[in-house]
Scaffold this motif. Structure first.
Motif, PDB file in Angstrom:
ATOM      1  N   VAL A  43       0.839  -1.204   0.000  1.00 30.80           N
ATOM      2  CA  VAL A  43       0.000   0.000   0.000  1.00 30.80           C
ATOM      3  C   VAL A  43       0.875   1.255   0.000  1.00 30.80           C
ATOM      4  O   VAL A  43       0.592   2.221  -0.715  1.00 30.80           O
ATOM      5  N   GLY A  44       1.955   1.247   0.766  1.00 32.01           N
ATOM      6  CA  GLY A  44       2.863   2.391   0.781  1.00 32.01           C
ATOM      7  C   GLY A  44       3.476   2.656  -0.582  1.00 32.01           C
ATOM      8  O   GLY A  44       3.549   3.816  -1.024  1.00 32.01           O
ATOM      9  N   ASP A  45       3.906   1.600  -1.266  1.00 27.63           N
ATOM     10  CA  ASP A  45       4.481   1.763  -2.608  1.00 27.63           C
ATOM     11  C   ASP A  45       3.445   2.298  -3.596  1.00 27.63           C
ATOM     12  O   ASP A  45       3.735   3.177  -4.409  1.00 27.63           O
ATOM     13  N   VAL A  46       2.238   1.767  -3.513  1.00 27.00           N
ATOM     14  CA  VAL A  46       1.171   2.230  -4.407  1.00 27.00           C
ATOM     15  C   VAL A  46       0.824   3.687  -4.099  1.00 27.00           C
ATOM     16  O   VAL A  46       0.586   4.481  -5.011  1.00 27.00           O
ATOM     17  N   ALA A  47       0.821   4.044  -2.828  1.00 30.39           N
ATOM     18  CA  ALA A  47       0.530   5.436  -2.447  1.00 30.39           C
ATOM     19  C   ALA A  47       1.551   6.391  -3.071  1.00 30.39           C
ATOM     20  O   ALA A  47       1.182   7.471  -3.559  1.00 30.39           O
ATOM     21  N   GLN A  48       2.821   6.001  -3.077  1.00 28.75           N
ATOM     22  CA  GLN A  48       3.858   6.840  -3.690  1.00 28.75           C
ATOM     23  C   GLN A  48       3.590   7.016  -5.188  1.00 28.75           C
ATOM     24  O   GLN A  48       3.673   8.133  -5.718  1.00 28.75           O
ATOM     25  N   ALA A  49       3.283   5.933  -5.865  1.00 34.02           N
ATOM     26  CA  ALA A  49       2.996   6.003  -7.309  1.00 34.02           C
ATOM     27  C   ALA A  49       1.759   6.848  -7.576  1.00 34.02           C
ATOM     28  O   ALA A  49       1.732   7.654  -8.514  1.00 34.02           O
ATOM     29  N   ALA A  50       0.737   6.672  -6.743  1.00 32.73           N
ATOM     30  CA  ALA A  50      -0.504   7.434  -6.915  1.00 32.73           C
ATOM     31  C   ALA A  50      -0.262   8.925  -6.739  1.00 32.73           C
ATOM     32  O   ALA A  50      -0.813   9.747  -7.481  1.00 32.73           O
ATOM     33  N   GLU A  51       0.559   9.272  -5.763  1.00 32.12           N
ATOM     34  CA  GLU A  51       0.893  10.688  -5.558  1.00 32.12           C
ATOM     35  C   GLU A  51       1.604  11.258  -6.775  1.00 32.12           C
ATOM     36  O   GLU A  51       1.313  12.379  -7.201  1.00 32.12           O
ATOM     37  N   GLN A  52       2.546  10.496  -7.330  1.00 26.80           N
ATOM     38  CA  GLN A  52       3.264  10.959  -8.520  1.00 26.80           C
ATOM     39  C   GLN A  52       2.324  11.186  -9.689  1.00 26.80           C
ATOM     40  O   GLN A  52       2.509  12.107 -10.477  1.00 26.80           O
ATOM     41  N   MET A  53       1.299  10.337  -9.794  1.00 26.61           N
ATOM     42  CA  MET A  53       0.333  10.449 -10.888  1.00 26.61           C
ATOM     43  C   MET A  53      -0.792  11.430 -10.570  1.00 26.61           C
ATOM     44  O   MET A  53      -1.564  11.782 -11.455  1.00 26.61           O
ATOM     45  N   HIS A  56      -5.616   8.683  -7.358  1.00 24.16           N
ATOM     46  CA  HIS A  56      -5.555   7.877  -6.149  1.00 24.16           C
ATOM     47  C   HIS A  56      -6.607   6.768  -6.133  1.00 24.16           C
ATOM     48  O   HIS A  56      -7.773   7.022  -6.414  1.00 24.16           O
ATOM     49  N   PRO A  57      -6.180   5.553  -5.764  1.00 28.42           N
ATOM     50  CA  PRO A  57      -7.107   4.424  -5.693  1.00 28.42           C
ATOM     51  C   PRO A  57      -7.855   4.405  -4.373  1.00 28.42           C
ATOM     52  O   PRO A  57      -7.412   4.994  -3.376  1.00 28.42           O
ATOM     53  N   ASP A  58      -8.978   3.716  -4.368  1.00 30.12           N
ATOM     54  CA  ASP A  58      -9.609   3.325  -3.112  1.00 30.12           C
ATOM     55  C   ASP A  58      -8.939   2.016  -2.721  1.00 30.12           C
ATOM     56  O   ASP A  58      -8.742   1.134  -3.575  1.00 30.12           O
ATOM     57  N   ILE A  59      -8.563   1.900  -1.452  1.00 33.84           N
ATOM     58  CA  ILE A  59      -7.822   0.727  -0.988  1.00 33.84           C
ATOM     59  C   ILE A  59      -8.521   0.146   0.230  1.00 33.84           C
ATOM     60  O   ILE A  59      -8.850   0.866   1.170  1.00 33.84           O
ATOM     61  N   ASP A  60      -8.718  -1.165   0.198  1.00 36.73           N
ATOM     62  CA  ASP A  60      -9.304  -1.897   1.317  1.00 36.73           C
ATOM     63  C   ASP A  60      -8.305  -2.969   1.745  1.00 36.73           C
ATOM     64  O   ASP A  60      -7.812  -3.729   0.901  1.00 36.73           O
ATOM     65  N   ILE A  61      -7.994  -3.016   3.035  1.00 41.75           N
ATOM     66  CA  ILE A  61      -7.036  -3.991   3.554  1.00 41.75           C
ATOM     67  C   ILE A  61      -7.775  -4.917   4.501  1.00 41.75           C
ATOM     68  O   ILE A  61      -8.377  -4.469   5.479  1.00 41.75           O
ATOM     69  N   ARG A  62      -7.726  -6.210   4.207  1.00 48.90           N
ATOM     70  CA  ARG A  62      -8.327  -7.250   5.043  1.00 48.90           C
ATOM     71  C   ARG A  62      -7.262  -8.313   5.280  1.00 48.90           C
ATOM     72  O   ARG A  62      -7.051  -9.175   4.450  1.00 48.90           O
ATOM     73  N   TRP A  63      -6.563  -8.207   6.385  1.00 47.06           N
ATOM     74  CA  TRP A  63      -5.463  -9.075   6.769  1.00 47.06           C
ATOM     75  C   TRP A  63      -4.435  -9.123   5.652  1.00 47.06           C
ATOM     76  O   TRP A  63      -3.674  -8.175   5.485  1.00 47.06           O
ATOM     77  N   THR A  64      -4.355 -10.182   4.851  1.00 43.46           N
ATOM     78  CA  THR A  64      -3.344 -10.251   3.793  1.00 43.46           C
ATOM     79  C   THR A  64      -3.906  -9.923   2.409  1.00 43.46           C
ATOM     80  O   THR A  64      -3.171  -9.980   1.429  1.00 43.46           O
ATOM     81  N   PHE A  68      -7.670  -3.062  -4.515  1.00 43.52           N
ATOM     82  CA  PHE A  68      -7.541  -1.753  -5.146  1.00 43.52           C
ATOM     83  C   PHE A  68      -8.746  -1.538  -6.053  1.00 43.52           C
ATOM     84  O   PHE A  68      -9.089  -2.410  -6.852  1.00 43.52           O
ATOM     85  N   SER A  69      -9.378  -0.400  -5.930  1.00 41.26           N
ATOM     86  CA  SER A  69     -10.510  -0.035  -6.779  1.00 41.26           C
ATOM     87  C   SER A  69     -10.192   1.318  -7.416  1.00 41.26           C
ATOM     88  O   SER A  69      -9.869   2.281  -6.710  1.00 41.26           O
TER      89      SER A  69
END
Length: 99
Positions: A43-53, A56-64, A68-69
Motif C-alpha cells: 500500500v505504501g508503494d502504491v501510495a507513492q505512485a498514486a501521488e506521482q500520478m 488515487h485508488p480506493d484501498i481496502d485492507i483485510r489481513w493479507t 484496489f478499486s
C-alpha cells in the motif's frame, strides 16, 4: 479532462492487465500478500505512485488481502488514468511479490 472509456475499450485494456476485473464504473484487483506487513508495504508503494500520478485508488485492507478499486470520480467512471494506474499497481505487485 480524460474521457470515459467504453466497455469495449476497458475489455481491450484489461487484456494486458491480469488480475484486474471491470466493475460498474471501476476497475478492481485483489492482491494476496504473504503477510499483513507485506500488504501494508505494498500500500505504501502504491501510495507513492498514486501521488506521482495525482490519481488515487480506493484501498481496502483485510489481513493479507489488499483490494484496489480505481475510478475517476470527477468523470463518474473509468478513464485512461485508471488504466495507467492499474498498470503501475501491477508493476509494483510484480516487483514486490513476483505475482
Amino acid at each position: 479532462m480524460t474521457d470515459l472509456l467504453t466497455d469495449d475499450q476497458i475489455t481491450h485494456a484489461l487484456r494486458d492487465l491480469p488480475g484486474w476485473q471491470p466493475r460498474p464504473g471501476s476497475l478492481v484487483r485483489d492482491v494476496t500478500a504473504p503477510d499483513f506487513l507485506a500488504g501494508i508495504a505494498l500500500v505504501g508503494d502504491v501510495a507513492q505512485a498514486a501521488e506521482q500520478m495525482n490519481h488515487h485508488p480506493d484501498i481496502d485492507i483485510r489481513w493479507t488481502t489488499v483490494t484496489f478499486s480505481l475510478t475517476t470520480h470527477a468523470r463518474g467512471g473509468v478513464t485512461d488514468n485508471d488504466v495507467e494506474l492499474a498498470r503501475r499497481i501491477s508493476e509494483i505487485v510484480d516487483q514486490r511479490f513476483g505475482d
